[in-house]
Design a protein around this motif. Structure first.
Motif, PDB file in Angstrom:
ATOM      1  N   GLN A 247       4.962   5.147   2.354  1.00  0.00           N
ATOM      2  CA  GLN A 247       5.220   6.458   2.944  1.00  0.00           C
ATOM      3  C   GLN A 247       5.704   6.350   4.384  1.00  0.00           C
ATOM      4  O   GLN A 247       6.473   7.195   4.854  1.00  0.00           O
ATOM      5  CB  GLN A 247       3.959   7.326   2.874  1.00  0.00           C
ATOM      6  CG  GLN A 247       3.445   7.575   1.473  1.00  0.00           C
ATOM      7  CD  GLN A 247       4.504   8.131   0.526  1.00  0.00           C
ATOM      8  OE1 GLN A 247       5.311   8.983   0.905  1.00  0.00           O
ATOM      9  NE2 GLN A 247       4.519   7.638  -0.709  1.00  0.00           N
TER      10      GLN A 247
ATOM     11  N   ALA B 120       0.369   3.745   1.877  1.00  0.00           N
ATOM     12  CA  ALA B 120       0.606   4.100   3.284  1.00  0.00           C
ATOM     13  C   ALA B 120       1.819   3.373   3.831  1.00  0.00           C
ATOM     14  O   ALA B 120       2.623   3.953   4.583  1.00  0.00           O
ATOM     15  CB  ALA B 120      -0.643   3.779   4.110  1.00  0.00           C
TER      16      ALA B 120
ATOM     17  N   SER C 160       0.825  -1.209   0.000  1.00  0.00           N
ATOM     18  CA  SER C 160       0.000   0.000   0.000  1.00  0.00           C
ATOM     19  C   SER C 160       0.858   1.257   0.000  1.00  0.00           C
ATOM     20  O   SER C 160       2.013   1.244   0.448  1.00  0.00           O
ATOM     21  CB  SER C 160      -0.915   0.017   1.224  1.00  0.00           C
ATOM     22  OG  SER C 160      -0.171   0.252   2.405  1.00  0.00           O
TER      23      SER C 160
END
Length: 385
Positions: free
Chosen positions: A353, A350, A348
């Motif tokens: 990051q 997320a 993902s």
């Protein structure tokens, strides 16, 4: 005391006199010969892979020599006839991740600090990038003021093969190559020749390996730039430059599935092979690598990039794939890693990051030096002795 393996330069050219403090069984030999100070990586059976003690020894020597007026040039080379340095000691990283995770943080903090120290070194720093130069070896040599390659040079950042991400300033160097060549090399973990390294800005001068001993002799009696210039020859054609058209077309952008799709659909067979290589690697590692490269491209200094790499390194080693990759490649050697997650689509945004989030009190904060002409991009800088 045992002699270094034959075939290297240390035994004949960099030996200090009888007053030298170094012992030939040490992992790093620190030797003086007139105005020339030598750093000789001395683990030939391990391809001179870096340990934490080696990093500390090199950093301390550089600090001392910077203030020693008798030292005019520093030379980096390796014992044996196989490598300058094949990278960090990943078996130690594997062990420490399981028993003492903080040691890996200390190791990378000291290593990245050393990389920045080499970049800012106030005296000529000559790196003989002969034979194998991988990972941490690129960190020691790729930021030097005088980077010498030969017809035997094999240079690269192989980190994605073990589920890791290029570090030691590798994302700094690779994002300053022409077009998307660095992106291709980082994601596939491919190696380059000495001629490639010059064309891509990771090296400066090409000298035939048969002339390296003469170079070391000349460094004892003349400025580094003059010694290199009189022995250097034009580099052969760079093989990677002939691949640039399809590489630039396929690797543009920050979406890895799109890049993979372009590679798979390319009429160039080497491009399709690159797609297979990337898909065999840790999905997390290659996705984070692409994000690291795109972010590094926007950062101004090596220090900025190293601090970013430190965040990513700590997050990666705390996950699953680095330990699994080292196990598969080096420990059990079954070459069959089980990546988690196992597909690109399962990684993902997320998750990606999160690898770049600030570390708070654990941040690596490297000192910033006054900008000099060495701040130029690798392809632009013209260091002088």
């Amino acid at each position: 005391m045992s002699q270094p393996e034959s075939g290297g330069l240390s035994g004949r050219n960099c030996r200090a006199d009888a007053s030298a403090s170094a012992h030939e069984h040490d992992e790093v030999l620190l030797q003086r010969n007139g105005p020339l100070a030598c750093i000789i990586l001395n683990r030939p059976k391990a391809l001179n892979a870096l340990t934490h003690d080696m990093i500390r020894s090199i950093a301390a020597a550089l600090t001392e020599w910077a203030d020693d007026d008798a030292v005019q040039t520093v030379l980096l080379t390796g014992s044996g006839d196989r490598a300058l340095c094949a990278g960090g000691d990943i078996v130690s990283i594997y062990r420490d991740a399981r028993t003492d995770p903080d040691e890996n943080a200390r190791f990378w903090a000291d290593e990245y600090t050393l990389n920045a120290q080499i970049k800012r070194y106030p005296k000529p720093f000559v790196a003989l990038m002969d034979r194998i130069v991988l990972g941490g070896g690129v960190g020691l040599s790729g930021h030097a003021s005088h980077r010498v390659v030969t017809e035997r040079t094999k240079l690269g950042m192989p980190e994605t093969t073990i589920g890791f991400v290029p570090d030691v300033g590798g994302t700094y160097l690779y994002t300053r190559t022409p077009g998307e060549l660095g992106t291709h090399l980082a994601l596939t973990a491919a190696t380059m020749t000495g001629a490639d390294a010059i064309a891509l800005g990771l090296a400066d001068s090409f000298i035939d390996s048969a002339r390296l001993e003469s170079l070391v002799d000349d460094l004892k009696r003349m400025p580094a730039a003059a010694a290199i210039t009189q022995l250097a020859s034009p580099a052969p054609p760079a093989p990677l430059l002939t691949e640039r058209v399809w590489i630039d077309e396929c690797y543009a952008g920050a979406d890895l599935p799109t890049i993979i799709g372009r590679l798979q659909q390319s009429p160039v067979s080497v491009a399709r092979d690159a797609a297979k290589s990337i898909l065999a690697k840790s999905p997390t590692a290659v996705t984070v690598t692409l994000e690291a490269l795109r972010r590094a491209r926007a950062l101004d200094t090596l220090e900025d990039v190293l601090e970013q790499e430190y965040r990513v390194s700590l997050r990666m080693v705390a996950g699953h794939d680095v330990i699994e990759g080292i196990r598969a490649q080096v420990v059990d050697k079954d070459r069959n890693p089980s990546w988690q997650p196992s597909t690109l689509t399962a990684v993902s945004d997320a998750d990606v990051q999160a690898h770049f989030a600030p570390l708070g009190e654990r941040e690596l904060r490297l000192p910033r030096a006054v900008t000099t002409d060495r701040e130029h991009q690798p392809t632009e800088r013209k260091a002088t002795a």
